[in-house]
Design a protein around this motif. Structure first.
Motif, PDB file in Angstrom:
ATOM      1  N   PRO A  23      35.376  42.265  36.035  1.00 41.19           N
ATOM      2  CA  PRO A  23      36.174  43.175  37.054  1.00 41.19           C
ATOM      3  C   PRO A  23      37.037  42.074  37.886  1.00 41.19           C
ATOM      4  CG  PRO A  23      34.256  42.917  37.852  1.00 41.19           C
ATOM      5  CD  PRO A  23      34.115  42.293  36.576  1.00 41.19           C
ATOM      6  N   HIS A  24      38.461  42.349  37.768  1.00 39.52           N
ATOM      7  CA  HIS A  24      39.340  41.503  38.355  1.00 39.52           C
ATOM      8  C   HIS A  24      40.292  42.521  39.466  1.00 39.52           C
ATOM      9  CE1 HIS A  24      38.649  38.493  35.899  1.00 39.52           C
ATOM     10  NE2 HIS A  24      39.457  37.601  36.412  1.00 39.52           N
ATOM     11  N   LEU A  25      40.664  42.009  40.415  1.00 43.35           N
ATOM     12  CA  LEU A  25      41.205  42.658  41.450  1.00 43.35           C
ATOM     13  C   LEU A  25      42.692  41.879  41.735  1.00 43.35           C
ATOM     14  CD1 LEU A  25      39.039  43.131  44.747  1.00 43.35           C
ATOM     15  CD2 LEU A  25      39.774  44.602  43.161  1.00 43.35           C
ATOM     16  N   LEU A  26      43.918  42.991  41.613  1.00 41.43           N
ATOM     17  CA  LEU A  26      45.231  42.392  41.890  1.00 41.43           C
ATOM     18  C   LEU A  26      45.454  42.777  43.126  1.00 41.43           C
ATOM     19  CD1 LEU A  26      47.744  41.219  40.937  1.00 41.43           C
ATOM     20  CD2 LEU A  26      48.563  43.414  39.977  1.00 41.43           C
ATOM     21  N   ALA A  80      38.733  38.703  52.679  1.00 41.94           N
ATOM     22  CA  ALA A  80      39.049  39.907  53.079  1.00 41.94           C
ATOM     23  C   ALA A  80      40.342  40.617  52.581  1.00 41.94           C
ATOM     24  CB  ALA A  80      38.979  39.916  54.758  1.00 41.94           C
ATOM     25  N   VAL A  81      39.753  41.709  52.239  1.00 48.23           N
ATOM     26  CA  VAL A  81      41.192  42.757  51.587  1.00 48.23           C
ATOM     27  C   VAL A  81      40.938  44.279  52.012  1.00 48.23           C
ATOM     28  CG1 VAL A  81      42.384  43.343  49.452  1.00 48.23           C
ATOM     29  CG2 VAL A  81      41.166  41.144  49.689  1.00 48.23           C
ATOM     30  N   PRO A  82      42.215  44.478  52.595  1.00 42.28           N
ATOM     31  CA  PRO A  82      41.804  46.254  53.067  1.00 42.28           C
ATOM     32  C   PRO A  82      42.097  46.712  51.586  1.00 42.28           C
ATOM     33  CG  PRO A  82      43.444  45.002  54.378  1.00 42.28           C
ATOM     34  CD  PRO A  82      43.115  44.060  53.587  1.00 42.28           C
ATOM     35  N   PRO A  83      41.305  48.116  51.377  1.00 43.52           N
ATOM     36  CA  PRO A  83      41.462  48.824  50.007  1.00 43.52           C
ATOM     37  C   PRO A  83      43.132  49.220  49.775  1.00 43.52           C
ATOM     38  CG  PRO A  83      39.545  49.574  50.988  1.00 43.52           C
ATOM     39  CD  PRO A  83      40.313  48.565  52.044  1.00 43.52           C
ATOM     40  N   GLY A  84      43.805  49.353  50.802  1.00 45.52           N
ATOM     41  CA  GLY A  84      45.164  49.679  50.577  1.00 45.52           C
ATOM     42  C   GLY A  84      46.099  48.655  49.966  1.00 45.52           C
ATOM     43  N   ALA A  85      45.739  47.330  49.929  1.00 47.99           N
ATOM     44  CA  ALA A  85      46.299  46.074  49.535  1.00 47.99           C
ATOM     45  C   ALA A  85      45.982  46.058  47.864  1.00 47.99           C
ATOM     46  CB  ALA A  85      46.052  44.843  50.477  1.00 47.99           C
ATOM     47  N   VAL A  86      44.794  46.545  47.399  1.00 46.95           N
ATOM     48  CA  VAL A  86      44.634  46.356  46.109  1.00 46.95           C
ATOM     49  C   VAL A  86      45.582  47.026  45.137  1.00 46.95           C
ATOM     50  CG1 VAL A  86      42.773  46.982  44.370  1.00 46.95           C
ATOM     51  CG2 VAL A  86      42.119  46.092  46.717  1.00 46.95           C
ATOM     52  N   LEU A  87      46.428  46.553  44.531  1.00 42.80           N
ATOM     53  CA  LEU A  87      47.224  47.013  43.573  1.00 42.80           C
ATOM     54  C   LEU A  87      46.594  47.441  42.120  1.00 42.80           C
ATOM     55  CD1 LEU A  87      50.091  44.373  44.072  1.00 42.80           C
ATOM     56  CD2 LEU A  87      49.721  46.767  45.319  1.00 42.80           C
ATOM     57  N   ALA A  88      45.503  46.930  41.955  1.00 44.83           N
ATOM     58  CA  ALA A  88      44.955  47.458  40.399  1.00 44.83           C
ATOM     59  C   ALA A  88      43.580  46.587  40.556  1.00 44.83           C
ATOM     60  CB  ALA A  88      45.602  46.771  39.327  1.00 44.83           C
ATOM     61  N   LEU A  89      42.530  47.261  39.749  1.00 39.95           N
ATOM     62  CA  LEU A  89      41.150  46.927  39.228  1.00 39.95           C
ATOM     63  C   LEU A  89      41.082  47.010  37.997  1.00 39.95           C
ATOM     64  CD1 LEU A  89      38.072  47.030  41.003  1.00 39.95           C
ATOM     65  CD2 LEU A  89      38.274  47.222  38.665  1.00 39.95           C
ATOM     66  N   TYR A  90      40.933  45.841  37.247  1.00 39.42           N
ATOM     67  CA  TYR A  90      41.202  46.096  35.734  1.00 39.42           C
ATOM     68  C   TYR A  90      39.820  44.787  34.982  1.00 39.42           C
ATOM     69  CZ  TYR A  90      43.492  41.729  35.893  1.00 39.42           C
ATOM     70  OH  TYR A  90      43.897  40.587  36.221  1.00 39.42           O
ATOM     71  N   ALA A  91      39.696  45.240  33.693  1.00 40.19           N
ATOM     72  CA  ALA A  91      38.548  44.486  33.236  1.00 40.19           C
ATOM     73  C   ALA A  91      39.505  43.113  32.336  1.00 40.19           C
ATOM     74  CB  ALA A  91      37.763  45.242  32.099  1.00 40.19           C
ATOM     75  N   ARG A  92      39.149  42.070  32.733  1.00 39.49           N
ATOM     76  CA  ARG A  92      39.711  40.688  32.105  1.00 39.49           C
ATOM     77  C   ARG A  92      40.017  40.832  30.591  1.00 39.49           C
ATOM     78  NH1 ARG A  92      36.927  35.644  33.323  1.00 39.49           N
ATOM     79  NH2 ARG A  92      35.480  36.268  31.716  1.00 39.49           N
ATOM     80  N   GLU A  93      38.933  41.312  29.933  1.00 43.07           N
ATOM     81  CA  GLU A  93      38.890  41.164  28.453  1.00 43.07           C
ATOM     82  C   GLU A  93      39.717  42.005  27.786  1.00 43.07           C
ATOM     83  OE1 GLU A  93      34.936  39.970  30.286  1.00 43.07           O
ATOM     84  OE2 GLU A  93      36.193  41.585  30.613  1.00 43.07           O
ATOM     85  N   ASN A  94      40.125  43.462  28.354  1.00 46.18           N
ATOM     86  CA  ASN A  94      40.862  44.394  27.653  1.00 46.18           C
ATOM     87  C   ASN A  94      42.066  45.008  28.525  1.00 46.18           C
ATOM     88  OD1 ASN A  94      39.597  46.037  29.263  1.00 46.18           O
ATOM     89  ND2 ASN A  94      38.315  47.002  27.394  1.00 46.18           N
ATOM     90  N   GLY A  95      41.993  44.581  29.798  1.00 46.27           N
ATOM     91  CA  GLY A  95      43.112  44.800  30.552  1.00 46.27           C
ATOM     92  C   GLY A  95      42.934  46.289  31.316  1.00 46.27           C
ATOM     93  N   GLU A  96      41.875  47.024  30.306  1.00 44.23           N
ATOM     94  CA  GLU A  96      41.422  48.672  31.288  1.00 44.23           C
ATOM     95  C   GLU A  96      41.337  48.752  32.473  1.00 44.23           C
ATOM     96  OE1 GLU A  96      39.420  51.451  28.599  1.00 44.23           O
ATOM     97  OE2 GLU A  96      39.776  49.990  26.656  1.00 44.23           O
ATOM     98  N   GLY A  97      41.785  49.545  33.212  1.00 45.69           N
ATOM     99  CA  GLY A  97      41.089  49.779  34.706  1.00 45.69           C
ATOM    100  C   GLY A  97      42.607  50.842  35.177  1.00 45.69           C
ATOM    101  N   MET A  98      42.779  50.556  36.346  1.00 43.40           N
ATOM    102  CA  MET A  98      43.832  51.507  36.987  1.00 43.40           C
ATOM    103  C   MET A  98      44.680  50.578  37.870  1.00 43.40           C
ATOM    104  SD  MET A  98      42.806  54.451  39.661  1.00 43.40           S
ATOM    105  CE  MET A  98      42.287  55.579  38.285  1.00 43.40           C
ATOM    106  N   LEU A  99      46.044  50.914  37.771  1.00 47.34           N
ATOM    107  CA  LEU A  99      47.068  50.346  38.436  1.00 47.34           C
ATOM    108  C   LEU A  99      47.409  51.286  39.885  1.00 47.34           C
ATOM    109  CD1 LEU A  99      49.441  48.299  38.844  1.00 47.34           C
ATOM    110  CD2 LEU A  99      50.894  49.871  37.398  1.00 47.34           C
ATOM    111  N   PHE A 100      47.204  50.974  40.980  1.00 42.24           N
ATOM    112  CA  PHE A 100      47.251  51.842  42.188  1.00 42.24           C
ATOM    113  C   PHE A 100      48.776  51.736  42.554  1.00 42.24           C
ATOM    114  CE2 PHE A 100      42.645  50.514  42.497  1.00 42.24           C
ATOM    115  CZ  PHE A 100      42.226  51.671  42.233  1.00 42.24           C
ATOM    116  N   GLY A 101      49.316  50.980  42.369  1.00 44.63           N
ATOM    117  CA  GLY A 101      50.802  51.058  42.575  1.00 44.63           C
ATOM    118  C   GLY A 101      51.129  50.223  43.891  1.00 44.63           C
ATOM    119  N   GLU A 102      51.728  50.801  44.988  1.00 43.78           N
ATOM    120  CA  GLU A 102      52.283  50.363  45.883  1.00 43.78           C
ATOM    121  C   GLU A 102      51.298  50.189  47.161  1.00 43.78           C
ATOM    122  OE1 GLU A 102      55.591  48.992  46.540  1.00 43.78           O
ATOM    123  OE2 GLU A 102      55.753  49.555  44.430  1.00 43.78           O
TER     124      GLU A 102
END
Length: 147
Positions: A23-26, A80-102
């Motif tokens: 898992p990776h956080l953007l 420390a990251v507020p959840p509202g600042a997370v733009l995406a959470l995805y799997a490094r290997e295949n890029g699958e996950g979710m883009l949250f946007g703004e």
């Protein structure tokens, strides 16, 4: 109404790990409340962080704050990251996950004031005062992945 973003982050994190992926956080590094090592922030103000159990220590995916300790170029750093600042959470290997946007603003000025009173209330509770009528937030259980 509470934000659904922290709930989705926890669910996606578990899903990525259950599928033996990384898992990776953007994160929008310039969002309010974000504390990340600035030297790893890209020119567009974002940072990508590996949040796999082997890469971080003390991961807490709470509703108000995602926090953990990680090593960046060999140096330990408390993130420390507020959840509202997370733009995406995805799997490094295949890029699958979710883009949250703004970036999602989660607290208004009145809520910040209430949170400040709550921290003050917690400090007086530790003194054994007990006479404080300030409302306190409900504690939520913390989930941790154990392998």
């Amino acid at each position: 109404m509470t934000s659904r973003r922290p709930y989705l982050i926890r669910a996606l994190y578990d899903w990525v790990l259950d599928n033996d992926l990384t898992p990776h956080l953007l994160v929008a590094a310039d969002a309010p409340g974000v504390d990340v090592p600035r030297q790893f922030v890209t020119d567009d103000g974002k940072i990508t962080i590996n949040v796999s159990p082997g890469a971080v220590r003390g991961l807490a995916l709470d509703n108000q704050l995602i926090s953990f300790s990680a090593r960046f170029s060999g140096a330990s750093y408390n993130v420390a990251v507020p959840p509202g600042a997370v733009l995406a959470l995805y799997a490094r290997e295949n890029g699958e996950g979710m883009l949250f946007g703004e970036v999602e603003e989660t607290e208004t000025a009145s809520e910040e004031t209430f949170a400040g009173r709550e921290r003050k209330s917690e400090a007086t509770e530790s003194d054994g005062d007990g006479g404080d009528d300030t409302p306190t937030r409900k504690k939520h259980p913390h989930l941790k992945v154990v392998k």
